[in-house]
Design a protein around this motif. Structure first.
Motif, PDB file in Angstrom:
ATOM      1  N   PHE A 157       3.650   1.954   2.694  1.00 28.59           N
ATOM      2  CA  PHE A 157       4.800   3.030   2.545  1.00 28.59           C
ATOM      3  C   PHE A 157       4.210   4.530   2.408  1.00 28.59           C
ATOM      4  N   HIS A 158       4.335   5.347   3.335  1.00 32.94           N
ATOM      5  CA  HIS A 158       3.861   6.519   3.339  1.00 32.94           C
ATOM      6  C   HIS A 158       4.926   7.595   3.118  1.00 32.94           C
TER       7      HIS A 158
ATOM      8  N   TYR B 198      -1.709   2.165  -5.151  1.00 34.11           N
ATOM      9  CA  TYR B 198      -1.239   3.674  -5.033  1.00 34.11           C
ATOM     10  C   TYR B 198      -2.453   4.443  -4.644  1.00 34.11           C
ATOM     11  N   LEU B 199      -2.354   5.393  -3.955  1.00 40.58           N
ATOM     12  CA  LEU B 199      -3.340   6.569  -3.859  1.00 40.58           C
ATOM     13  C   LEU B 199      -2.799   7.719  -2.912  1.00 40.58           C
ATOM     14  N   SER B 200      -3.616   8.802  -3.026  1.00 37.05           N
ATOM     15  CA  SER B 200      -2.891   9.847  -2.301  1.00 37.05           C
ATOM     16  C   SER B 200      -4.213  10.271  -1.229  1.00 37.05           C
TER      17      SER B 200
ATOM     18  N   SER C  69       8.094   4.010  -8.642  1.00 33.80           N
ATOM     19  CA  SER C  69       8.410   2.780  -9.627  1.00 33.80           C
ATOM     20  C   SER C  69       9.619   2.219  -9.062  1.00 33.80           C
ATOM     21  N   GLU C  70      10.627   2.657  -8.340  1.00 35.07           N
ATOM     22  CA  GLU C  70      11.831   1.923  -7.958  1.00 35.07           C
ATOM     23  C   GLU C  70      11.366   0.868  -6.624  1.00 35.07           C
ATOM     24  N   LEU C  71      10.121   1.296  -5.884  1.00 38.50           N
ATOM     25  CA  LEU C  71       9.708   0.499  -4.786  1.00 38.50           C
ATOM     26  C   LEU C  71       9.102  -0.745  -5.402  1.00 38.50           C
TER      27      LEU C  71
ATOM     28  N   LEU D  93       0.763  -1.213   0.189  1.00 38.32           N
ATOM     29  CA  LEU D  93      -0.003  -0.122  -0.033  1.00 38.32           C
ATOM     30  C   LEU D  93       0.931   1.257   0.075  1.00 38.32           C
ATOM     31  N   LEU D  94       0.896   1.899  -0.981  1.00 40.46           N
ATOM     32  CA  LEU D  94       1.791   3.046  -1.077  1.00 40.46           C
ATOM     33  C   LEU D  94       0.839   4.186  -1.140  1.00 40.46           C
TER      34      LEU D  94
END
Length: 565
Positions: free
Chosen positions: A382-383, A450-452, A435-437, A231-232
């Motif tokens: 990952f925040h 991924y969400l903001s 993208s690296e993660l 979860l990003l």
């Protein structure tokens, strides 16, 4: 009764001018109160401060009232100029949540110093006007009977607000006192400040009950059908500054666009957040609470705790709420309660980092290696600090790709174009970090979301930047501050092993979503069954309710506002 006014007439006049003339004018000018509002009852609040100064004068401490008054009223002027909002729970949260790092960046940000200087100038100019006005009128006397009548009338009006303030400070939960029928009349800077403070105080009281709720929550079963879930969570992401959502946008997401073309990234195009403030959003995003559930927020559990009880290891790597930073100088409504409180941290996370990094890429050194996640069912949260203001501080010099000269924007000047360029550079850097993660776990059986937390306004439709918190809500404000990106990433291994889940992810990409529903999608991916799971709130479920109202800021139906109903 009128003796304090005669003895402290300059203070009383200053308070009266600010509370009943200057601030109301700014409220209307900034759209903070678009509807007619009565500010006259603030007269009695001005009198109470004057009375306090009169009493303190005996011990030569009346200057304290002057300092408090200037800071309090000048602070609301700054809030109106910067956030288009008077004092509120949100504004006070922003102040309480700001650590030394963010405060320094904020004050050095584009235009903030100017607004602070303007607020200071307006406040002290009002002091001078009050003094000058009294000198001009020193031989004229205001009829005592009229002044007494106004004070008594104001006191009778404010009695209701004082009663509501008492109820607010003695309440157990914020959701009740935040309802309109329990609010005091917001007709005075002093009432607005105290009410906003009360809401923050009560939010701290909720903590003990939330711990009990999380401890008592249970899991019925878990199939672990997605062994690795990532979860990003981004920050302040305006999706219209990415070609993933806007074909006319500058190329700020080359890596994610490539992943989309390769078939590993599914772009959801109709996602919103309930609030444009991180802490409020996280209260909903991490909880199984949803509007209309019939329970208070503290009676609903937190999804990381459910994952832990189901047998997942839960990693929380954050660049905003790192525990040690919070313990030192970061009083935060979200981090201080649902993340860094000792019991809740233990109940939710197998591991949480204690150090933040200047840039998000540096934070990747703290994420677990792929083989470690693969050893046991794992949820990695990952925040990032993402595109949080000040934007120029969010990326290293090597990502200084866009410049003011390359920006064509009809809504702002060169200074604003520099801000837009900084924001797009921060978005470009965010693309590299994300993208690296994802690349690190590309060979695993993994799925990522991924969400903001919220959007950000960047001179998109008017000469305005950052987020606003006025009572006014327009489709444009909702579009840029409340719409968010929502992306699903699946590895090739995941697609081959879970074709049914992959098909469900693809089938849902055009369905309406609000961040409140995030836990239910995560439970679906993990195959977790427990009492709080609702298929009607799970965007991946065939039973998902697409007609459910999506309320933003508690009081606005997003779809109705945008003309979709």
């Amino acid at each position: 009764m009128l003796l304090p006014i005669r003895e402290e007439k300059v203070l009383f006049t200053f308070l009266l001018l600010m509370a009943c003339i200057v601030i109301p004018i700014l409220c209307y000018a900034t759209g903070a109160f678009p509807k007619p509002f009565v500010f006259a009852p603030a007269i009695f609040d001005c009198y109470l401060l004057t009375l306090l100064a009169f009493w303190l004068k005996r011990v030569r401490l009346s200057w304290l009232v002057w300092i408090v008054s200037i800071l309090l009223l000048g602070g609301e002027v700054f809030s109106l100029l910067c956030y288009q909002s008077p004092y509120s729970m949100t504004v006070l949260q922003l102040l309480l949540e700001t650590n030394k790092r963010e405060a320094s960046e904020f004050l050095s940000g584009h235009g903030v110093a100017g607004l602070l200087a303007l607020s200071t100038a307006i406040t002290f100019a009002t002091v001078f006007v009050a003094w000058s006005l009294l000198r001009l009128l020193r031989k004229k006397k205001l009829p005592k009977a009229l002044l007494l009548f106004l004070l008594l009338l104001s006191a009778s009006c404010q009695g209701y607000s004082y009663y509501r303030l008492y109820q607010a400070y003695t309440a157990d939960v914020t959701t009740t006192i935040a309802e309109n029928k329990y609010m005091p009349l917001r007709n005075s800077p002093f009432i607005r400040f105290l009410y906003g403070h009360a809401l923050n105080v009560v939010s701290t009281k909720e903590l003990g009950k939330l711990v009990q709720t999380v401890r008592a929550s249970d899991v019925d079963s878990c199939s672990y059908r997605s062994p690795i879930i990532l979860l990003l969570i981004g920050e302040s992401y305006n999706k219209y500054h990415s070609p993933l959502y806007n074909p006319e946008a500058r190329q700020t997401t080359p890596n994610l666009c490539r992943m989309k073309e390769e078939g590993n990234l599914v772009v959801y195009d109709d996602a919103v957040t309930p609030y444009n403030v991180t802490s409020k959003t996280f209260r909903h995003m991490f909880s199984t609470y949803y509007p209309g559930c019939g329970r208070e927020w503290v009676d609903c559990t937190l999804f990381p705790a459910i994952f832990r009880k189901a047998g997942y290891r839960v990693w929380f790597i954050t660049n905003q709420f790192a525990g040690e930073e919070n313990n030192k100088d970061h009083h935060d409504h979200a981090g201080g309660t649902i993340f860094n409180q000792r019991d809740l941290r233990r109940l939710q996370f197998s591991h949480m980092n204690i150090e933040a990094s200047r840039y998000d890429m540096e934070l990747l050194s703290q994420v677990p290696p792929a083989d470690s996640l693969a050893a046991q069912p794992s949820l990695l949260i990952f925040h990032m600090i993402g595109q949080h203001e000040d934007f120029c501080e969010r990326y290293p010099a090597s990502f200084n790709h866009f410049t003011a000269d390359s920006i064509q924007n009809p809504f702002t000047d060169e200074r604003g174009r520099r801000i837009v360029a900084d924001y797009d550079n921060a978005t470009l850097y965010n693309d590299a970090v994300v993208s690296e993660l994802l690349k690190r776990y590309a060979s695993q059986d993994a799925v990522a979301i991924y969400l903001s937390d919220h959007g950000e306004e960047i001179y998109d439709w008017r000469n305005s930047c950052y987020r606003t918190n006025s009572d006014m809500m327009t489709p444009e404000i909702a579009r840029y501050q409340y719409e968010i990106p929502l992306l699903f990433y699946v590895t090739d291994c995941f697609k081959s092993r879970h074709p049914e889940l992959y098909n469900e992810i693809q089938a849902a990409q055009h369905k309406p979503f609000i961040a409140t529903m995030l836990p239910f999608a995560l439970f679906h991916l993990a195959g977790i069954s427990h009492a709080d799971y609702k298929p009607s709130l799970d965007i991946l479920s065939p039973d998902y309710d697409e007609r459910r109202p999506r309320m933003i800021r508690d009081d606005v139906d997003y779809d109705e506002l945008m003309g979709r109903r």
